[in-house]
Design a protein around this motif. Structure first.
Motif, PDB file in Angstrom:
ATOM      1  N   ASN A  70       0.828  -1.206   0.000  1.00 38.35           N
ATOM      2  CA  ASN A  70       0.000   0.000   0.000  1.00 38.35           C
ATOM      3  C   ASN A  70       0.864   1.258   0.000  1.00 38.35           C
ATOM      4  OD1 ASN A  70      -2.338  -1.530   0.071  1.00 38.35           O
ATOM      5  ND2 ASN A  70      -2.559  -1.408   2.283  1.00 38.35           N
ATOM      6  N   ALA A  71       1.982   1.214   0.734  1.00 41.19           N
ATOM      7  CA  ALA A  71       2.872   2.380   0.790  1.00 41.19           C
ATOM      8  C   ALA A  71       3.463   2.687  -0.579  1.00 41.19           C
ATOM      9  CB  ALA A  71       3.986   2.141   1.805  1.00 41.19           C
ATOM     10  N   LEU A  72       3.779   1.656  -1.354  1.00 38.21           N
ATOM     11  CA  LEU A  72       4.302   1.876  -2.700  1.00 38.21           C
ATOM     12  C   LEU A  72       3.227   2.466  -3.612  1.00 38.21           C
ATOM     13  CD1 LEU A  72       6.507  -1.303  -3.293  1.00 38.21           C
ATOM     14  CD2 LEU A  72       7.219   0.975  -2.531  1.00 38.21           C
ATOM     15  N   TYR A 234      -4.282   8.298   8.293  1.00 37.62           N
ATOM     16  CA  TYR A 234      -4.725   7.874   9.622  1.00 37.62           C
ATOM     17  C   TYR A 234      -6.025   8.562  10.006  1.00 37.62           C
ATOM     18  CZ  TYR A 234      -4.623   6.848  14.611  1.00 37.62           C
ATOM     19  OH  TYR A 234      -4.937   6.416  15.875  1.00 37.62           O
ATOM     20  N   LEU A 235      -6.135   9.854   9.719  1.00 35.17           N
ATOM     21  CA  LEU A 235      -7.344  10.588  10.077  1.00 35.17           C
ATOM     22  C   LEU A 235      -8.536  10.179   9.218  1.00 35.17           C
ATOM     23  CD1 LEU A 235      -5.758  14.124  10.529  1.00 35.17           C
ATOM     24  CD2 LEU A 235      -6.781  12.735  12.340  1.00 35.17           C
ATOM     25  N   LEU A 236      -8.290   9.837   7.951  1.00 30.05           N
ATOM     26  CA  LEU A 236      -9.394   9.492   7.057  1.00 30.05           C
ATOM     27  C   LEU A 236      -9.920   8.085   7.293  1.00 30.05           C
ATOM     28  CD1 LEU A 236      -8.267  11.045   3.637  1.00 30.05           C
ATOM     29  CD2 LEU A 236     -10.145  11.801   5.104  1.00 30.05           C
ATOM     30  N   THR A 237      -9.046   7.117   7.440  1.00 28.45           N
ATOM     31  CA  THR A 237      -9.496   5.715   7.478  1.00 28.45           C
ATOM     32  C   THR A 237      -8.880   4.881   8.606  1.00 28.45           C
ATOM     33  OG1 THR A 237      -7.734   4.975   5.990  1.00 28.45           O
ATOM     34  CG2 THR A 237      -9.789   5.740   4.976  1.00 28.45           C
ATOM     35  N   ASN A 238      -7.820   5.380   9.244  1.00 34.18           N
ATOM     36  CA  ASN A 238      -7.118   4.587  10.266  1.00 34.18           C
ATOM     37  C   ASN A 238      -6.647   3.247   9.703  1.00 34.18           C
ATOM     38  OD1 ASN A 238      -6.005   4.019  12.761  1.00 34.18           O
ATOM     39  ND2 ASN A 238      -7.908   3.196  13.619  1.00 34.18           N
ATOM     40  N   GLY A 239      -6.329   3.229   8.402  1.00 35.99           N
ATOM     41  CA  GLY A 239      -5.823   2.011   7.783  1.00 35.99           C
ATOM     42  C   GLY A 239      -6.882   1.110   7.194  1.00 35.99           C
ATOM     43  N   GLU A 246      -3.845   0.541   4.875  1.00 35.75           N
ATOM     44  CA  GLU A 246      -2.809   0.495   5.917  1.00 35.75           C
ATOM     45  C   GLU A 246      -1.447   0.798   5.311  1.00 35.75           C
ATOM     46  OE1 GLU A 246      -2.513   0.781   9.313  1.00 35.75           O
ATOM     47  OE2 GLU A 246      -3.417  -1.199   9.658  1.00 35.75           O
ATOM     48  N   LEU A 247      -0.770   1.790   5.837  1.00 37.64           N
ATOM     49  CA  LEU A 247       0.581   2.119   5.418  1.00 37.64           C
ATOM     50  C   LEU A 247       1.562   1.674   6.492  1.00 37.64           C
ATOM     51  CD1 LEU A 247       0.012   5.762   4.092  1.00 37.64           C
ATOM     52  CD2 LEU A 247      -0.180   3.600   2.842  1.00 37.64           C
ATOM     53  N   LEU A 248       2.832   1.646   6.163  1.00 35.56           N
ATOM     54  CA  LEU A 248       3.830   1.250   7.153  1.00 35.56           C
ATOM     55  C   LEU A 248       3.808   2.184   8.352  1.00 35.56           C
ATOM     56  CD1 LEU A 248       6.868   0.320   4.869  1.00 35.56           C
ATOM     57  CD2 LEU A 248       5.414  -1.241   6.175  1.00 35.56           C
ATOM     58  N   TYR A 253       2.497   2.917  14.030  1.00 34.02           N
ATOM     59  CA  TYR A 253       1.855   3.667  15.111  1.00 34.02           C
ATOM     60  C   TYR A 253       0.930   2.767  15.929  1.00 34.02           C
ATOM     61  CZ  TYR A 253      -1.108   7.134  17.410  1.00 34.02           C
ATOM     62  OH  TYR A 253      -1.808   7.857  18.348  1.00 34.02           O
ATOM     63  N   LYS A 254       0.107   1.980  15.245  1.00 33.47           N
ATOM     64  CA  LYS A 254      -0.827   1.110  15.968  1.00 33.47           C
ATOM     65  C   LYS A 254      -0.102  -0.012  16.705  1.00 33.47           C
ATOM     66  CE  LYS A 254      -3.628   0.658  12.337  1.00 33.47           C
ATOM     67  NZ  LYS A 254      -4.795   0.273  11.516  1.00 33.47           N
TER      68      LYS A 254
END
Length: 292
Positions: A70-72, A234-239, A246-248, A253-254
């Motif tokens: 997802n990060a890529l 994080y604010l929009l979907t929390n992953g 979900e990003l790295l 953080y979680k």
């Protein structure tokens, strides 16, 4: 190469920011590297586990690889929007006869708006009920069948959280590239036009080589910022939903503050640092090679 007195003057000005940089950046990275070799919940004693956190990360954690993919994807979308959009707008600004300052201000405005405000703005833009701007535009052009809850649809959520980040910093990179474009010697462009060069040939053969150092810098900035992107997703979907966005960074953080696994979260943070360094190295390798 500098006289001794000038060398001392340079040192005096360089030492304070280097000390601050070491305390604010290098020291936390070193602490994370050490902590990644331990298992710790923040309360009990540290338990040394060696490289087990890294072994777990690479071989036993499917969520990590999902977040990495997802990060890529997040990076790719941000780069297209930020660098492509910035270059296009900067190029148009050089040909705009009036209102340049107004256009630059409007494009730069998102970069100085609060991240929380941007997140709430795009929550409304993507909303399905009540109907947000995106779904309303689809209805106006007769594409009601494409309306969806963009932040709840696993097929669209990654792009939906990437677009606000790309939109946010396009103006910043536009200003940097615009400053480089207006510094291109006009006589070079005029000579190319007299030789019969088209607009594209003038841009690709004259303008872009001249601004290549600035392009490398903006590419490095955009890449590292995107790989460290956290707040808007994080604010929009929390992953979510699931791990579709979900990003790295959100996973780290979680892992640290929800699951209180600080050792494993530190290993993920070290990976993010290495990932940024590798990305910067590849950028310099690819773009500098073209200069040779």
């Amino acid at each position: 190469m500098l006289p001794r007195r000038s060398g001392w003057a340079v040192a005096v000005f360089l030492v304070p920011p280097l000390v601050l940089y070491s305390a604010a950046v290098l020291l936390p990275i070193g602490q994370s590297l050490v902590l990644s070799l331990f298992e710790w919940d923040g309360i009990t004693d540290l338990q040394f586990v060696g490289l087990d956190n890294y072994v777990k990360m690479f071989t036993r954690d499917d969520v990590f690889w999902t977040a990495f993919g997802n990060a890529l994807g997040y990076l790719a979308i941000c780069l297209v929007l930020q660098l492509g959009g910035a270059l296009a707008v900067a190029g148009l600004l050089t040909a705009l006869p009036r209102a340049r300052e107004l256009v630059k201000t409007l494009y730069l405005l998102p970069a100085v708006i609060s991240t929380v405000a941007i997140a709430f703005l795009f929550l409304r833009v993507y909303s399905l009920e009540p109907v947000g701007l995106v779904n309303q535009l689809l209805a106006w052009v007769g594409l009601e069948g494409l309306q969806t809850a963009w932040l709840s649809n696993v097929q669209t959520v990654l792009a939906a959280v990437s677009i606000p980040e790309g939109w946010r910093f396009t103006g910043l990179y536009m200003l940097i590239i615009y400053a480089a474009l207006i510094a291109v010697p006009k006589e070079l462009e005029e000579a190319a036009r007299l030789d019969g060069a088209s607009w594209w040939q003038t841009f690709w053969r004259i303008r872009f080589p001249y601004i290549r150092p600035v392009w490398i810098t903006t590419t490095v900035m955009a890449t590292t910022f995107a790989l460290r992107g956290f707040d808007i997703p994080y604010l929009l979907t929390n992953g979510g939903p699931g791990q579709a966005s979900e990003l790295l960074t959100t996973y780290m953080y979680k892992t640290a503050f929800v699951h209180t696994d600080y050792g494993y979260a530190s290993a993920i943070s070290v990976f993010i640092v290495v990932e940024c360094l590798v990305a910067v190295g590849l950028i310099f390798l690819l773009l500098r090679r073209k200069d040779a």
